[in-house]
Design a protein around this motif. Structure first.
Motif, short mmCIF file in Angstrom:
data_model
loop_
_atom_site.label_atom_id
_atom_site.label_comp_id
_atom_site.label_asym_id
_atom_site.label_seq_id
_atom_site.Cartn_x
_atom_site.Cartn_y
_atom_site.Cartn_z
N ARG A 136 56.92 4.54 -22.58
CA ARG A 136 56.49 5.88 -22.20
C ARG A 136 55.53 5.77 -21.01
O ARG A 136 54.69 4.86 -20.97
N PRO A 137 55.66 6.65 -20.01
CA PRO A 137 54.76 6.56 -18.86
C PRO A 137 53.30 6.50 -19.27
O PRO A 137 52.85 7.23 -20.14
N GLY A 138 52.58 5.60 -18.63
CA GLY A 138 51.16 5.40 -18.94
C GLY A 138 50.90 4.16 -19.76
O GLY A 138 49.79 3.62 -19.74
N THR A 139 51.92 3.67 -20.47
CA THR A 139 51.74 2.50 -21.33
C THR A 139 51.38 1.27 -20.52
O THR A 139 50.43 0.54 -20.84
N MET A 140 52.12 1.00 -19.46
CA MET A 140 51.85 -0.18 -18.65
C MET A 140 50.51 -0.05 -17.92
O MET A 140 49.83 -1.05 -17.70
N LYS A 141 50.14 1.16 -17.56
CA LYS A 141 48.85 1.36 -16.89
C LYS A 141 47.70 1.01 -17.85
O LYS A 141 46.70 0.40 -17.45
N LYS A 142 47.84 1.38 -19.13
CA LYS A 142 46.81 1.05 -20.12
C LYS A 142 46.65 -0.45 -20.27
O LYS A 142 45.57 -0.95 -20.57
N LEU A 143 47.74 -1.18 -20.05
CA LEU A 143 47.69 -2.64 -20.13
C LEU A 143 47.20 -3.27 -18.83
O LEU A 143 47.03 -4.49 -18.76
N GLY A 144 47.01 -2.43 -17.80
CA GLY A 144 46.63 -2.96 -16.50
C GLY A 144 47.79 -3.64 -15.80
O GLY A 144 47.58 -4.50 -14.93
N LEU A 145 49.03 -3.21 -16.16
CA LEU A 145 50.22 -3.88 -15.64
C LEU A 145 51.20 -2.88 -15.04
O LEU A 145 52.42 -3.10 -15.06
N ASP A 146 50.69 -1.80 -14.49
CA ASP A 146 51.57 -0.80 -13.91
C ASP A 146 52.05 -1.25 -12.53
O ASP A 146 51.72 -2.35 -12.06
N HIS A 147 52.83 -0.38 -11.87
CA HIS A 147 53.43 -0.75 -10.60
C HIS A 147 52.39 -1.17 -9.57
O HIS A 147 52.55 -2.17 -8.86
N VAL A 158 60.53 -5.39 -7.23
CA VAL A 158 61.12 -4.09 -7.52
C VAL A 158 60.77 -3.74 -8.95
O VAL A 158 61.13 -4.47 -9.88
N TYR A 159 60.06 -2.64 -9.13
CA TYR A 159 59.58 -2.23 -10.46
C TYR A 159 60.38 -1.00 -10.88
O TYR A 159 60.20 0.08 -10.31
N THR A 160 61.25 -1.16 -11.87
CA THR A 160 62.09 -0.06 -12.35
C THR A 160 61.57 0.44 -13.69
O THR A 160 61.45 -0.34 -14.64
N ALA A 161 61.27 1.73 -13.75
CA ALA A 161 60.75 2.35 -14.97
C ALA A 161 61.72 3.43 -15.43
O ALA A 161 62.03 4.36 -14.70
N ILE A 162 62.19 3.28 -16.66
CA ILE A 162 63.11 4.25 -17.27
C ILE A 162 62.37 4.97 -18.38
O ILE A 162 61.76 4.33 -19.24
N SER A 163 62.41 6.29 -18.35
CA SER A 163 61.71 7.06 -19.39
C SER A 163 62.45 8.37 -19.64
O SER A 163 63.39 8.72 -18.91
N GLY A 164 62.00 9.10 -20.65
CA GLY A 164 62.68 10.34 -20.99
C GLY A 164 62.59 11.39 -19.91
O GLY A 164 63.58 12.06 -19.58
N PHE A 165 61.38 11.54 -19.30
CA PHE A 165 61.16 12.63 -18.35
C PHE A 165 60.62 12.15 -17.00
O PHE A 165 60.22 12.98 -16.18
N GLY A 166 60.58 10.85 -16.77
CA GLY A 166 60.14 10.34 -15.48
C GLY A 166 58.65 10.06 -15.44
O GLY A 166 57.90 10.39 -16.36
N GLN A 167 58.21 9.47 -14.35
CA GLN A 167 56.82 9.05 -14.20
C GLN A 167 55.91 10.18 -13.71
O GLN A 167 54.69 10.06 -13.74
N SER A 180 54.67 12.54 -20.07
CA SER A 180 54.09 11.75 -21.16
C SER A 180 54.75 11.99 -22.51
O SER A 180 54.37 11.38 -23.50
N ARG A 181 55.73 12.88 -22.56
CA ARG A 181 56.36 13.20 -23.85
C ARG A 181 57.27 12.06 -24.32
O ARG A 181 57.99 11.46 -23.52
N GLN A 236 65.69 10.11 -18.03
CA GLN A 236 66.89 10.44 -18.79
C GLN A 236 67.27 11.91 -18.60
O GLN A 236 68.46 12.23 -18.50
N GLN A 237 66.29 12.79 -18.56
CA GLN A 237 66.59 14.20 -18.34
C GLN A 237 67.26 14.41 -16.98
O GLN A 237 68.26 15.12 -16.86
N ASP A 238 66.69 13.78 -15.93
CA ASP A 238 67.30 13.87 -14.61
C ASP A 238 68.75 13.40 -14.65
O ASP A 238 69.65 14.02 -14.07
N SER A 239 68.95 12.26 -15.31
CA SER A 239 70.28 11.65 -15.34
C SER A 239 71.30 12.57 -16.00
O SER A 239 72.41 12.76 -15.49
N VAL A 240 70.92 13.16 -17.13
CA VAL A 240 71.83 14.09 -17.82
C VAL A 240 72.07 15.34 -16.99
O VAL A 240 73.19 15.84 -16.91
#
Length: 412
Positions: A114-125, A136-145, A151-152, A215-219
């Motif tokens: 979920r967006p924000g998870t990697m940032k909390k770890l200090g490992l975001d893009h 190349v940092y690829t992030a797949i999520s339900g509603f995008g970054q 954040s849903r 995923q929403q964008d993709s659908v």
């Protein structure tokens, strides 16, 4: 070290255009693992990184194959072939240290947190870009970054619902989800495409970037004419069952032993069908002799549908397929049992065997056929942490004594 020849990592089972490219795979379930598997299918060295105490829970999904007193998931095997398996706790200081060492040597990272998870770890893009500017940092999520819903939490059904597809699928008045995880699969396909585009630019410029896949964008992009039909004509798409919004005849028709898809709606194909079924007069009938006339709903229901039904009902799927041959579009609506033994799919090598901890499973192969790709008819699927030594000691240079300590401390 030459980046195109990663030192000491096991040689990929596939020799392809991505050979030498190293992918760090932090994904789980399907929206992500399918993306990285497609990269592995093209020759990339994909390291599947899992938490040692909380590995990808799809490893427990049915169907299960029993082997040597244990069970292996066929579902997991279907989306994780050709990968290396390593474990790492990203929440621990030592885990992050090792991870950053891996990032420095990798080309691609794919995650579906979920967006924000990697940032909390200090490992975001941004953090990883500082370590490896070409990553190349690829992030797949339900509603995008980005966006108010980013954040849903989301599953495939969220994407089908929020992307509009659910509302227009099914029978009239009864919207239904598409009968497969189309949101997960579409996101993985777009992620693969976007990742390779970003990789090409990184190789040309030395700078990677964030590939943001929703995923929403993709659908939303899979809704065919629904968006433009609304923005231009104000029409809201509704479930049509097996019918097309304006093309006729183009749908499901019953036959003697099941159903077929019949799609001879153009004037050329309609004429060929009329001839093949021994009723050439329908090709010149002034009420239905043009595509536009056959598109008219009242004309279709009164004249065209009964004709096609009369053609199909007394014949079997096999008879209809043979009759249509290459003259006009007609395909039996096959069960999965029938599709698995389809001789055409067999000729295109669309089934392959995978080995998973002693278990064997047959899964679908890659739909990408490259003339110069040296693929294998079989593949292996990693156990949890199976390649820890190869990844951490042979590739990263971690001493065996320290590796043992990391394992004992639960870092790997």
């Amino acid at each position: 070290m030459n980046r195109l020849h990663p030192a000491a990592l096991p040689v990929s089972e596939v020799k392809g255009p991505l050979s030498g490219i190293v992918v760090l795979d932090l994904t789980r379930v399907v929206a992500g693992p399918y993306c990285t598997m497609m990269l592995a299918d093209l020759g990339a060295t994909v390291i599947k990184l899992e938490n040692p105490l909380d590995p990808d829970y799809v490893r427990t999904f049915p169907p299960m194959v029993a082997v040597e007193g244990e069970e292996r998931s066929g579902f997991f095997a279907q989306y994780n072939r050709h990968k290396l398996g390593a474990t790492l706790d990203l929440k621990s200081a030592q885990g992050r240290e090792l991870f950053l060492a891996m990032v420095a040597k990798a080309d691609i990272l794919v995650e579906n947190f979920r967006p924000g998870t990697m940032k909390k770890l200090g490992l975001d893009h941004e953090a990883l870009h500082a370590v490896n500017p070409r990553l190349v940092y690829t992030a797949i999520s339900g509603f995008g970054q980005t966006g108010p819903h980013s954040s849903r939490p989301a599953f495939d059904n969220n994407a089908q619902a929020a992307g509009g597809l659910w509302s227009m699928n099914g029978m009239p008045g009864e919207p239904q989800r598409v009968g497969t995880i189309i949101g997960d699969l579409a996101a993985s396909l777009y992620a693969s495409f976007g990742t390779l585009a970003a990789l090409r630019q990184a190789e040309a410029t030395g700078l990677g970037q964030l590939v943001d896949i929703s995923q929403q964008d993709s659908v939303f992009t899979l809704t065919e004419n629904a968006v433009v039909n609304y923005t231009v004509a104000g029409k809201v798409a509704q479930p049509l069952g097996n019918d097309h919004p304006f093309v006729r005849p183009y749908g499901r028709y019953a036959c003697r032993d099941g159903h077929v898809f019949f799609g001879a709606y153009t004037d050329k194909f309609w004429m060929e069908a009329c001839r093949a079924f021994g009723t050439p007069q329908y090709a010149t009938d002034p009420e239905i002799d043009t595509m536009d006339k056959r598109f008219v709903p009242e004309v279709y229901e009164r004249r065209v549908r009964p004709i096609v039904e009369a053609w199909c009902q007394p014949r079997t799927k096999q008879e209809l397929e043979a009759l249509a041959s290459d003259k006009f579009p007609l395909s039996p609506i096959k069960t999965i049992a029938e599709a698995v033994v389809d001789p055409h799919l067999a000729a295109r090598a669309m089934l392959m065997n995978v080995r998973y901890g002693g278990a064997q499973a047959q899964v679908f192969a890659s739909a990408v056929h490259l003339s110069a790709l040296e693929s294998s008819p079989s593949a292996s699927v990693p156990l949890v942490g199976e390649h820890n030594q190869a990844v951490f000691t042979d590739w990263l240079g971690v001493e065996p004594v320290r590796l043992a300590a990391l394992r004992a401390e639960g870092v790997i």
